[in-house]
Design a protein around this motif. Structure first.
Motif, short mmCIF file in Angstrom:
data_model
loop_
_atom_site.label_atom_id
_atom_site.label_comp_id
_atom_site.label_asym_id
_atom_site.label_seq_id
_atom_site.Cartn_x
_atom_site.Cartn_y
_atom_site.Cartn_z
N LEU A 201 0.83 -1.21 0.00
CA LEU A 201 0.00 0.00 0.00
C LEU A 201 0.86 1.25 0.00
CD1 LEU A 201 -2.91 1.11 0.22
CD2 LEU A 201 -2.57 1.14 2.68
N GLY A 202 1.97 1.23 0.74
CA GLY A 202 2.88 2.37 0.75
C GLY A 202 3.52 2.61 -0.60
N LEU A 203 3.89 1.55 -1.31
CA LEU A 203 4.46 1.71 -2.65
C LEU A 203 3.45 2.32 -3.61
CD1 LEU A 203 6.58 -1.49 -3.28
CD2 LEU A 203 7.39 0.84 -3.09
N GLY A 204 2.25 1.77 -3.59
CA GLY A 204 1.22 2.27 -4.50
C GLY A 204 0.81 3.70 -4.19
N LEU A 205 0.62 4.00 -2.92
CA LEU A 205 0.23 5.35 -2.52
C LEU A 205 1.35 6.35 -2.79
CD1 LEU A 205 -2.05 6.98 -1.28
CD2 LEU A 205 -1.06 6.52 0.96
N GLY A 206 2.60 5.92 -2.58
CA GLY A 206 3.74 6.79 -2.88
C GLY A 206 3.82 7.11 -4.37
N TRP B 248 2.84 11.14 -8.61
CA TRP B 248 2.12 11.48 -9.83
C TRP B 248 1.25 12.73 -9.64
CZ3 TRP B 248 -1.15 7.29 -12.73
CH2 TRP B 248 -1.32 7.68 -14.05
N LEU B 249 0.75 12.95 -8.43
CA LEU B 249 -0.11 14.09 -8.14
C LEU B 249 0.65 15.30 -7.61
CD1 LEU B 249 -3.11 12.22 -6.49
CD2 LEU B 249 -2.98 13.13 -8.81
N ASP B 250 1.95 15.37 -7.88
CA ASP B 250 2.80 16.52 -7.51
C ASP B 250 3.06 16.66 -6.02
OD1 ASP B 250 3.34 17.31 -10.08
OD2 ASP B 250 1.66 18.70 -10.18
N TRP B 251 3.02 15.58 -5.27
CA TRP B 251 3.44 15.57 -3.87
C TRP B 251 4.70 14.72 -3.79
CZ3 TRP B 251 0.81 17.59 0.50
CH2 TRP B 251 -0.36 18.27 0.19
N GLN C 130 7.46 5.87 -0.21
CA GLN C 130 8.00 4.73 -0.95
C GLN C 130 9.28 4.20 -0.31
OE1 GLN C 130 8.46 5.86 -5.03
NE2 GLN C 130 6.46 5.01 -5.56
N ALA C 131 10.11 5.09 0.20
CA ALA C 131 11.34 4.64 0.87
C ALA C 131 10.99 3.79 2.10
CB ALA C 131 12.19 5.83 1.26
N TYR C 132 9.99 4.22 2.88
CA TYR C 132 9.55 3.45 4.03
C TYR C 132 8.99 2.09 3.59
CZ TYR C 132 6.55 1.85 7.80
OH TYR C 132 5.93 1.08 8.74
#
Length: 106
Positions: free
Chosen positions: A55-60, A65-68, A76-78
């Protein structure tokens, strides 16, 4: 080679003040590279076994992609740390077991 290219591009994107293009390119190289390196079945089982990391990879990826970019990169690192830490510890423990004088102690 794709994994190394992905990691290099991700780190370069982070060093260049979280450049969105480089971070997205690093993701595009890293994810298929991991799948090619360990196989599709092992990748899917790792992601299903550790849903928090997946979930962290996908959300990252979505946040980048959304400029955050900064928040997405650290998320993603976590997630990569959470996903790959057990594997790295197992491999390093097995490798240390092969070292003379250290292996018998472990």
């Amino acid at each position: 080679a794709a994994v190394c290219g992905g990691v290099f591009t991700l780190l370069t994107g982070a060093l260049l003040f979280f450049n969105r293009f480089l971070l997205l390119t690093g993701n595009i190289l890293f994810f298929p590279g991991v799948t090619l390196a360990i196989g599709l079945d092992d990748t899917l089982s790792m992601l299903y076994r550790n849903k928090r990391g997946a979930l962290g990879l996908g959300l990252g990826f979505i946040l980048i992609w959304l400029d955050w970019e900064m928040l997405g990169f650290f998320l993603q690192a976590y997630a990569i740390f959470v996903l790959f830490l057990p594997t790295v510890l197992t491999v390093s423990y097995d490798a240390c077991g092969q070292i003379p004088y250290v292996g018998p102690i472990l």
